[in-house]
Design a protein around this motif. Structure first.
Motif, PDB file in Angstrom:
ATOM      1  N   SER A 170       0.809  -1.224   0.000  1.00  0.00           N
ATOM      2  CA  SER A 170       0.000   0.000   0.000  1.00  0.00           C
ATOM      3  C   SER A 170       0.841   1.274   0.000  1.00  0.00           C
ATOM      4  O   SER A 170       0.332   2.355  -0.273  1.00  0.00           O
ATOM      5  N   GLU A 171       2.137   1.101   0.270  1.00  0.00           N
ATOM      6  CA  GLU A 171       3.060   2.234   0.242  1.00  0.00           C
ATOM      7  C   GLU A 171       2.981   2.893  -1.138  1.00  0.00           C
ATOM      8  O   GLU A 171       3.134   2.231  -2.154  1.00  0.00           O
ATOM      9  N   GLY A 172       2.701   4.184  -1.164  1.00  0.00           N
ATOM     10  CA  GLY A 172       2.665   4.885  -2.456  1.00  0.00           C
ATOM     11  C   GLY A 172       1.318   4.833  -3.151  1.00  0.00           C
ATOM     12  O   GLY A 172       1.096   5.529  -4.133  1.00  0.00           O
ATOM     13  N   LEU A 173       0.403   4.015  -2.693  1.00  0.00           N
ATOM     14  CA  LEU A 173      -0.938   3.985  -3.292  1.00  0.00           C
ATOM     15  C   LEU A 173      -1.793   5.056  -2.625  1.00  0.00           C
ATOM     16  O   LEU A 173      -1.552   5.425  -1.475  1.00  0.00           O
ATOM     17  N   PRO A 174      -2.813   5.569  -3.338  1.00  0.00           N
ATOM     18  CA  PRO A 174      -3.644   6.623  -2.749  1.00  0.00           C
ATOM     19  C   PRO A 174      -4.325   6.162  -1.457  1.00  0.00           C
ATOM     20  O   PRO A 174      -4.635   4.977  -1.308  1.00  0.00           O
ATOM     21  N   ILE A 239     -12.794  -4.738 -12.814  1.00  0.00           N
ATOM     22  CA  ILE A 239     -11.368  -4.946 -13.079  1.00  0.00           C
ATOM     23  C   ILE A 239     -10.782  -3.791 -13.900  1.00  0.00           C
ATOM     24  O   ILE A 239      -9.580  -3.512 -13.821  1.00  0.00           O
ATOM     25  N   ALA A 240     -11.625  -3.106 -14.669  1.00  0.00           N
ATOM     26  CA  ALA A 240     -11.146  -1.988 -15.497  1.00  0.00           C
ATOM     27  C   ALA A 240     -10.675  -0.805 -14.649  1.00  0.00           C
ATOM     28  O   ALA A 240      -9.967   0.077 -15.137  1.00  0.00           O
ATOM     29  N   ASP A 241     -11.051  -0.782 -13.386  1.00  0.00           N
ATOM     30  CA  ASP A 241     -10.660   0.301 -12.480  1.00  0.00           C
ATOM     31  C   ASP A 241      -9.130   0.273 -12.280  1.00  0.00           C
ATOM     32  O   ASP A 241      -8.585  -0.717 -11.786  1.00  0.00           O
ATOM     33  N   THR A 242      -8.480   1.362 -12.655  1.00  0.00           N
ATOM     34  CA  THR A 242      -7.009   1.363 -12.602  1.00  0.00           C
ATOM     35  C   THR A 242      -6.488   1.314 -11.161  1.00  0.00           C
ATOM     36  O   THR A 242      -5.392   0.819 -10.918  1.00  0.00           O
ATOM     37  N   ASN A 243      -7.274   1.811 -10.206  1.00  0.00           N
ATOM     38  CA  ASN A 243      -6.862   1.695  -8.803  1.00  0.00           C
ATOM     39  C   ASN A 243      -6.909   0.234  -8.346  1.00  0.00           C
ATOM     40  O   ASN A 243      -6.025  -0.235  -7.636  1.00  0.00           O
ATOM     41  N   PHE A 244      -7.947  -0.468  -8.780  1.00  0.00           N
ATOM     42  CA  PHE A 244      -8.007  -1.905  -8.501  1.00  0.00           C
ATOM     43  C   PHE A 244      -6.774  -2.592  -9.097  1.00  0.00           C
ATOM     44  O   PHE A 244      -6.137  -3.439  -8.457  1.00  0.00           O
ATOM     45  N   GLN A 245      -6.441  -2.217 -10.325  1.00  0.00           N
ATOM     46  CA  GLN A 245      -5.301  -2.843 -11.011  1.00  0.00           C
ATOM     47  C   GLN A 245      -3.994  -2.601 -10.262  1.00  0.00           C
ATOM     48  O   GLN A 245      -3.141  -3.485 -10.179  1.00  0.00           O
ATOM     49  N   ALA A 246      -3.873  -1.404  -9.692  1.00  0.00           N
ATOM     50  CA  ALA A 246      -2.655  -1.093  -8.930  1.00  0.00           C
ATOM     51  C   ALA A 246      -2.568  -1.992  -7.693  1.00  0.00           C
ATOM     52  O   ALA A 246      -1.501  -2.524  -7.364  1.00  0.00           O
ATOM     53  N   TRP A 247      -3.682  -2.184  -7.015  1.00  0.00           N
ATOM     54  CA  TRP A 247      -3.695  -3.057  -5.828  1.00  0.00           C
ATOM     55  C   TRP A 247      -3.409  -4.503  -6.212  1.00  0.00           C
ATOM     56  O   TRP A 247      -2.661  -5.207  -5.522  1.00  0.00           O
ATOM     57  N   LEU A 248      -3.990  -4.932  -7.324  1.00  0.00           N
ATOM     58  CA  LEU A 248      -3.777  -6.320  -7.761  1.00  0.00           C
ATOM     59  C   LEU A 248      -2.310  -6.550  -8.140  1.00  0.00           C
ATOM     60  O   LEU A 248      -1.696  -7.547  -7.749  1.00  0.00           O
ATOM     61  N   ARG A 250       0.443  -4.740  -7.314  1.00  0.00           N
ATOM     62  CA  ARG A 250       1.389  -4.630  -6.205  1.00  0.00           C
ATOM     63  C   ARG A 250       1.271  -5.819  -5.247  1.00  0.00           C
ATOM     64  O   ARG A 250       2.258  -6.333  -4.735  1.00  0.00           O
ATOM     65  N   GLY A 251       0.046  -6.277  -5.037  1.00  0.00           N
ATOM     66  CA  GLY A 251      -0.153  -7.455  -4.202  1.00  0.00           C
ATOM     67  C   GLY A 251       0.482  -8.693  -4.815  1.00  0.00           C
ATOM     68  O   GLY A 251       1.103  -9.505  -4.107  1.00  0.00           O
ATOM     69  N   SER A 252       0.368  -8.823  -6.114  1.00  0.00           N
ATOM     70  CA  SER A 252       0.935  -9.982  -6.819  1.00  0.00           C
ATOM     71  C   SER A 252       2.453  -9.941  -6.753  1.00  0.00           C
ATOM     72  O   SER A 252       3.110 -10.961  -6.490  1.00  0.00           O
ATOM     73  N   LEU A 253       3.020  -8.761  -6.987  1.00  0.00           N
ATOM     74  CA  LEU A 253       4.479  -8.626  -6.938  1.00  0.00           C
ATOM     75  C   LEU A 253       5.002  -8.918  -5.536  1.00  0.00           C
ATOM     76  O   LEU A 253       5.994  -9.616  -5.359  1.00  0.00           O
ATOM     77  N   TRP A 254       4.298  -8.399  -4.535  1.00  0.00           N
ATOM     78  CA  TRP A 254       4.728  -8.649  -3.150  1.00  0.00           C
ATOM     79  C   TRP A 254       4.683 -10.147  -2.838  1.00  0.00           C
ATOM     80  O   TRP A 254       5.634 -10.709  -2.285  1.00  0.00           O
ATOM     81  N   ALA A 255       3.568 -10.794  -3.211  1.00  0.00           N
ATOM     82  CA  ALA A 255       3.422 -12.220  -2.902  1.00  0.00           C
ATOM     83  C   ALA A 255       4.547 -13.035  -3.555  1.00  0.00           C
ATOM     84  O   ALA A 255       5.020 -14.016  -2.990  1.00  0.00           O
ATOM     85  N   ALA A 256       4.985 -12.582  -4.727  1.00  0.00           N
ATOM     86  CA  ALA A 256       6.041 -13.303  -5.446  1.00  0.00           C
ATOM     87  C   ALA A 256       7.438 -12.876  -5.014  1.00  0.00           C
ATOM     88  O   ALA A 256       8.438 -13.354  -5.543  1.00  0.00           O
TER      89      ALA A 256
END
Ligand SMILES: [Zn+2]
Length: 260
Positions: A170-174, A239-248, A250-256
């Protein structure tokens, strides 16, 4: 060929070779991810949402996504060992083809992969899988969620807020955003050790509204595996929501393990 020409040729070949290695290196650094989907779920267009998730994560230039629609064949130790990230867009029913169902061996392979360090993204309805009858270990690995006590009212636009928990995702996200029309999952099971990263207020004036800040994103771990759950993302519009995409993303990158 004189010395200078030979030197020039050697330099050109050397440069090409280094370029080739660099490109190969960059490719091998992509995080291999597998979206696990399939079965027949009337409420969710898993073919479309899997394609969209794949596209969004692929656009990062950091993740290479494969999709399996036949987990009955592909959830094996050997196959799962190829992936650093597993993304669950799956809900088991009795309607799908036999190869969409998870055998006991498939279940064991899935748990083992996360326990040994594969990241896990639990997307939207997937946290309700294997709840009737309850597969307890699955409930632990996905960090709860919908299970059997979850519910939602009619789709609507709602505000998603970051929690006070400080986290690289969530760092850096609105601090908050107005989310595109979506289902607001309520009464999600938050398992021990889970850290809620985002909530949405459920307006009690709306049908089935709870008057509570409902968790919509949280993290946990299972063995060595990092687990990220996001309850948002019912359909293409959400899913078209770009804020949703940012959360998805960043969450995916963190998990990996790939979030700097
Ligand atoms: Zn849904």
């Amino acid at each position: 060929m004189n010395f200078e020409r030979r030197l020039m040729l050697a330099l050109v070949i050397g440069t090409l070779a280094i370029g080739g290695f660099a490109r190969a290196g960059a490719q091998s650094e992509l995080i291999p991810a597998l979206i696990i989907t399939g079965d027949t779920v009337s409420a969710h267009d898993w073919k479309k949402t899997s394609a969209l998730i794949s596209e969004i994560l692929g656009k990062t230039g950091k993740i290479k996504v494969d999709i399996t629609t036949t987990p009955g064949k592909d959830l094996t130790d050997e196959n799962l060992a190829k992936y650093k990230l597993l993304i669950l867009n799956y809900f088991n029913t009795a309607q799908g083809a036999p190869e969409t169902r998870w055998s006991d061996a498939n279940k064991e392979a899935f748990l083992k992969a996360v326990k040994n360090g594969a990241g896990l993204v639990v997307f939207h309805h997937a946290s309700g899988a294997f709840a009737r009858p309850n597969w307890e270990e699955f409930e632990k690995v996905v960090a709860g969620g919908w299970r059997t006590q979850g519910f939602h009212g009619p789709r609507h636009v709602f505000k998603v807020k970051k929690s006070d928990a400080r986290h690289p995702i969530s760092e850096g996200l609105p601090a908050e955003f107005e989310h595109a029309i979506d289902e607001l999952y309520q009464n999600s099971m938050i398992t021990p050790g889970s850290v809620v990263l985002a909530t949405a207020y459920s307006d009690p004036a709306k049908p089935k509204g709870t008057g509570k800040d409902e968790p919509v994103v949280w993290v946990n771990s299972y063995g060595k595996g990092r687990v990220y759950e996001i309850t948002l993302g019912h359909d293409a519009e959400a899913i078209a929501d770009t804020n949703f995409q940012a959360w998805l993303t960043r969450g995916s990158l963190w998990a990996a393990g790939g979030l700097e």
